[in-house]
Motif scaffolding. Structure first.
Motif, PDB file in Angstrom:
ATOM      1  N   ALA A  28       0.829  -1.209   0.000  1.00  0.00           N
ATOM      2  CA  ALA A  28       0.000   0.000   0.000  1.00  0.00           C
ATOM      3  C   ALA A  28       0.861   1.256   0.000  1.00  0.00           C
ATOM      4  CB  ALA A  28      -0.933  -0.005   1.205  1.00  0.00           C
ATOM      5  N   VAL A  29       1.886   1.275   0.842  1.00  0.00           N
ATOM      6  CA  VAL A  29       2.749   2.454   0.936  1.00  0.00           C
ATOM      7  C   VAL A  29       3.602   2.599  -0.322  1.00  0.00           C
ATOM      8  CG1 VAL A  29       4.601   3.560   2.239  1.00  0.00           C
ATOM      9  CG2 VAL A  29       2.745   2.418   3.447  1.00  0.00           C
ATOM     10  N   HIS A  30       4.091   1.504  -0.852  1.00  0.00           N
ATOM     11  CA  HIS A  30       4.908   1.565  -2.058  1.00  0.00           C
ATOM     12  C   HIS A  30       4.115   2.148  -3.225  1.00  0.00           C
ATOM     13  CE1 HIS A  30       7.193  -0.314  -5.523  1.00  0.00           C
ATOM     14  NE2 HIS A  30       8.058   0.490  -4.952  1.00  0.00           N
ATOM     15  N   THR A  31       2.873   1.769  -3.341  1.00  0.00           N
ATOM     16  CA  THR A  31       2.010   2.323  -4.387  1.00  0.00           C
ATOM     17  C   THR A  31       1.892   3.834  -4.238  1.00  0.00           C
ATOM     18  OG1 THR A  31       0.778   0.266  -4.549  1.00  0.00           O
ATOM     19  CG2 THR A  31      -0.294   2.240  -5.408  1.00  0.00           C
ATOM     20  N   ALA A  32       1.713   4.302  -3.016  1.00  0.00           N
ATOM     21  CA  ALA A  32       1.637   5.747  -2.766  1.00  0.00           C
ATOM     22  C   ALA A  32       2.964   6.426  -3.100  1.00  0.00           C
ATOM     23  CB  ALA A  32       1.253   6.016  -1.318  1.00  0.00           C
ATOM     24  N   MET A  33       4.076   5.780  -2.771  1.00  0.00           N
ATOM     25  CA  MET A  33       5.389   6.366  -3.045  1.00  0.00           C
ATOM     26  C   MET A  33       5.645   6.457  -4.551  1.00  0.00           C
ATOM     27  SD  MET A  33       7.651   4.569  -0.033  1.00  0.00           S
ATOM     28  CE  MET A  33       9.181   5.426  -0.389  1.00  0.00           C
ATOM     29  N   ILE A  34       5.294   5.425  -5.293  1.00  0.00           N
ATOM     30  CA  ILE A  34       5.486   5.451  -6.745  1.00  0.00           C
ATOM     31  C   ILE A  34       4.667   6.570  -7.374  1.00  0.00           C
ATOM     32  CG2 ILE A  34       4.982   4.187  -8.877  1.00  0.00           C
ATOM     33  CD1 ILE A  34       5.703   1.628  -7.355  1.00  0.00           C
ATOM     34  N   GLY A  35       3.438   6.738  -6.890  1.00  0.00           N
ATOM     35  CA  GLY A  35       2.552   7.767  -7.426  1.00  0.00           C
ATOM     36  C   GLY A  35       2.792   9.156  -6.854  1.00  0.00           C
ATOM     37  N   ARG A  36       3.758   9.258  -5.944  1.00  0.00           N
ATOM     38  CA  ARG A  36       4.080  10.531  -5.286  1.00  0.00           C
ATOM     39  C   ARG A  36       2.837  11.131  -4.616  1.00  0.00           C
ATOM     40  NH1 ARG A  36       9.282  12.451  -7.279  1.00  0.00           N
ATOM     41  NH2 ARG A  36       8.714  14.481  -6.466  1.00  0.00           N
ATOM     42  N   ILE A  37       2.047  10.241  -4.051  1.00  0.00           N
ATOM     43  CA  ILE A  37       0.823  10.626  -3.357  1.00  0.00           C
ATOM     44  C   ILE A  37       1.190  11.030  -1.935  1.00  0.00           C
ATOM     45  CG2 ILE A  37      -1.382   9.731  -2.496  1.00  0.00           C
ATOM     46  CD1 ILE A  37      -1.301   7.762  -4.883  1.00  0.00           C
ATOM     47  N   PRO A  38       0.668  12.148  -1.427  1.00  0.00           N
ATOM     48  CA  PRO A  38       1.006  12.568  -0.059  1.00  0.00           C
ATOM     49  C   PRO A  38       0.439  11.590   0.972  1.00  0.00           C
ATOM     50  CG  PRO A  38      -0.751  13.941  -0.933  1.00  0.00           C
ATOM     51  CD  PRO A  38      -0.278  13.064  -2.060  1.00  0.00           C
ATOM     52  N   TYR A  39       1.075  11.574   2.135  1.00  0.00           N
ATOM     53  CA  TYR A  39       0.628  10.671   3.198  1.00  0.00           C
ATOM     54  C   TYR A  39      -0.822  10.929   3.573  1.00  0.00           C
ATOM     55  CZ  TYR A  39       0.426  14.082   6.957  1.00  0.00           C
ATOM     56  OH  TYR A  39       0.064  15.131   7.745  1.00  0.00           O
ATOM     57  N   THR A  40      -1.308  12.143   3.358  1.00  0.00           N
ATOM     58  CA  THR A  40      -2.676  12.487   3.739  1.00  0.00           C
ATOM     59  C   THR A  40      -3.698  11.659   2.966  1.00  0.00           C
ATOM     60  OG1 THR A  40      -2.588  14.349   2.193  1.00  0.00           O
ATOM     61  CG2 THR A  40      -2.134  14.819   4.503  1.00  0.00           C
ATOM     62  N   ALA A  41      -3.348  11.234   1.755  1.00  0.00           N
ATOM     63  CA  ALA A  41      -4.257  10.390   0.984  1.00  0.00           C
ATOM     64  C   ALA A  41      -4.413   9.024   1.651  1.00  0.00           C
ATOM     65  CB  ALA A  41      -3.768  10.235  -0.450  1.00  0.00           C
ATOM     66  N   LEU A  42      -3.310   8.465   2.158  1.00  0.00           N
ATOM     67  CA  LEU A  42      -3.398   7.202   2.889  1.00  0.00           C
ATOM     68  C   LEU A  42      -4.128   7.389   4.206  1.00  0.00           C
ATOM     69  CD1 LEU A  42       0.086   5.488   2.449  1.00  0.00           C
ATOM     70  CD2 LEU A  42      -2.077   4.869   1.384  1.00  0.00           C
ATOM     71  N   ARG A  43      -3.861   8.505   4.861  1.00  0.00           N
ATOM     72  CA  ARG A  43      -4.505   8.774   6.149  1.00  0.00           C
ATOM     73  C   ARG A  43      -6.018   8.863   5.990  1.00  0.00           C
ATOM     74  NH1 ARG A  43      -3.112  14.306   8.811  1.00  0.00           N
ATOM     75  NH2 ARG A  43      -4.573  14.961   7.207  1.00  0.00           N
ATOM     76  N   SER A  44      -6.485   9.381   4.868  1.00  0.00           N
ATOM     77  CA  SER A  44      -7.915   9.561   4.634  1.00  0.00           C
ATOM     78  C   SER A  44      -8.568   8.360   3.956  1.00  0.00           C
ATOM     79  CB  SER A  44      -8.133  10.807   3.774  1.00  0.00           C
ATOM     80  OG  SER A  44      -7.636  11.948   4.424  1.00  0.00           O
ATOM     81  N   ALA A  45      -7.760   7.399   3.541  1.00  0.00           N
ATOM     82  CA  ALA A  45      -8.287   6.242   2.814  1.00  0.00           C
ATOM     83  C   ALA A  45      -9.099   5.339   3.732  1.00  0.00           C
ATOM     84  CB  ALA A  45      -7.135   5.453   2.193  1.00  0.00           C
ATOM     85  N   ILE A  46     -10.018   4.646   3.123  1.00  0.00           N
ATOM     86  CA  ILE A  46     -10.779   3.623   3.840  1.00  0.00           C
ATOM     87  C   ILE A  46     -10.258   2.278   3.342  1.00  0.00           C
ATOM     88  CG2 ILE A  46     -13.047   2.605   4.206  1.00  0.00           C
ATOM     89  CD1 ILE A  46     -14.190   5.441   3.665  1.00  0.00           C
ATOM     90  N   PHE A  47      -9.654   1.521   4.248  1.00  0.00           N
ATOM     91  CA  PHE A  47      -9.075   0.229   3.903  1.00  0.00           C
ATOM     92  C   PHE A  47     -10.067  -0.881   4.210  1.00  0.00           C
ATOM     93  CE2 PHE A  47      -5.433   2.966   4.657  1.00  0.00           C
ATOM     94  CZ  PHE A  47      -4.676   2.706   3.538  1.00  0.00           C
ATOM     95  N   ALA A  48      -9.982  -1.960   3.433  1.00  0.00           N
ATOM     96  CA  ALA A  48     -10.822  -3.127   3.687  1.00  0.00           C
ATOM     97  C   ALA A  48     -10.582  -3.617   5.109  1.00  0.00           C
ATOM     98  CB  ALA A  48     -10.491  -4.224   2.684  1.00  0.00           C
ATOM     99  N   HIS A  49     -11.602  -4.214   5.702  1.00  0.00           N
ATOM    100  CA  HIS A  49     -11.505  -4.650   7.096  1.00  0.00           C
ATOM    101  C   HIS A  49     -11.763  -6.142   7.156  1.00  0.00           C
ATOM    102  CE1 HIS A  49     -11.880  -4.518  11.429  1.00  0.00           C
ATOM    103  NE2 HIS A  49     -13.007  -5.169  11.318  1.00  0.00           N
ATOM    104  N   PRO A  50     -11.063  -6.886   7.897  1.00  0.00           N
ATOM    105  CA  PRO A  50      -9.876  -6.523   8.662  1.00  0.00           C
ATOM    106  C   PRO A  50      -8.610  -6.769   7.850  1.00  0.00           C
ATOM    107  CG  PRO A  50     -10.580  -8.701   9.322  1.00  0.00           C
ATOM    108  CD  PRO A  50     -11.527  -8.235   8.227  1.00  0.00           C
ATOM    109  N   THR A  51      -7.732  -5.805   7.815  1.00  0.00           N
ATOM    110  CA  THR A  51      -6.436  -5.955   7.161  1.00  0.00           C
ATOM    111  C   THR A  51      -5.378  -5.214   7.968  1.00  0.00           C
ATOM    112  OG1 THR A  51      -6.604  -3.964   5.807  1.00  0.00           O
ATOM    113  CG2 THR A  51      -7.500  -5.990   4.859  1.00  0.00           C
ATOM    114  N   ALA A  52      -4.138  -5.562   7.724  1.00  0.00           N
ATOM    115  CA  ALA A  52      -3.042  -4.871   8.395  1.00  0.00           C
ATOM    116  C   ALA A  52      -2.915  -3.435   7.901  1.00  0.00           C
ATOM    117  CB  ALA A  52      -1.735  -5.615   8.184  1.00  0.00           C
ATOM    118  N   ALA A  53      -3.344  -3.166   6.651  1.00  0.00           N
ATOM    119  CA  ALA A  53      -3.240  -1.813   6.094  1.00  0.00           C
ATOM    120  C   ALA A  53      -4.053  -0.807   6.897  1.00  0.00           C
ATOM    121  CB  ALA A  53      -3.677  -1.800   4.634  1.00  0.00           C
TER     122      ALA A  53
END
Length: 71
Positions: A28-53
């Motif tokens: 998940a983080v690597h995808t954000a890093m490749i896309g140069r997506i700010p951490y705020t996008a991950l912080r606001s994301a809704i992840f499937a439950h239950p997952t480690a992400a």
């Protein structure tokens, strides 16, 4: 988990995780890093439950900054 974030752009510069399902987090983080997506996008994301992400939400919610996108 630990994450290195650029102060001027909120871009994720580095990430480390140890434990069960760490590879899921890395993907998940690597995808954000490749896309140069700010951490705020991950912080606001809704992840499937239950997952480690889901742990990314807890890691990043304490970091001050805008809730979506770049400032």
């Amino acid at each position: 988990m630990k994450m290195l974030i650029a102060a001027d752009s909120d871009e994720i510069l580095g990430f480390t995780a140890f434990g069960t399902e760490a590879s899921e987090l890395m993907a998940a983080v690597h995808t954000a890093m490749i896309g140069r997506i700010p951490y705020t996008a991950l912080r606001s994301a809704i992840f499937a439950h239950p997952t480690a992400a889901e742990g990314l939400t807890f890691l990043l919610r304490e970091r001050p900054g805008p809730t979506l996108g770049r400032p």
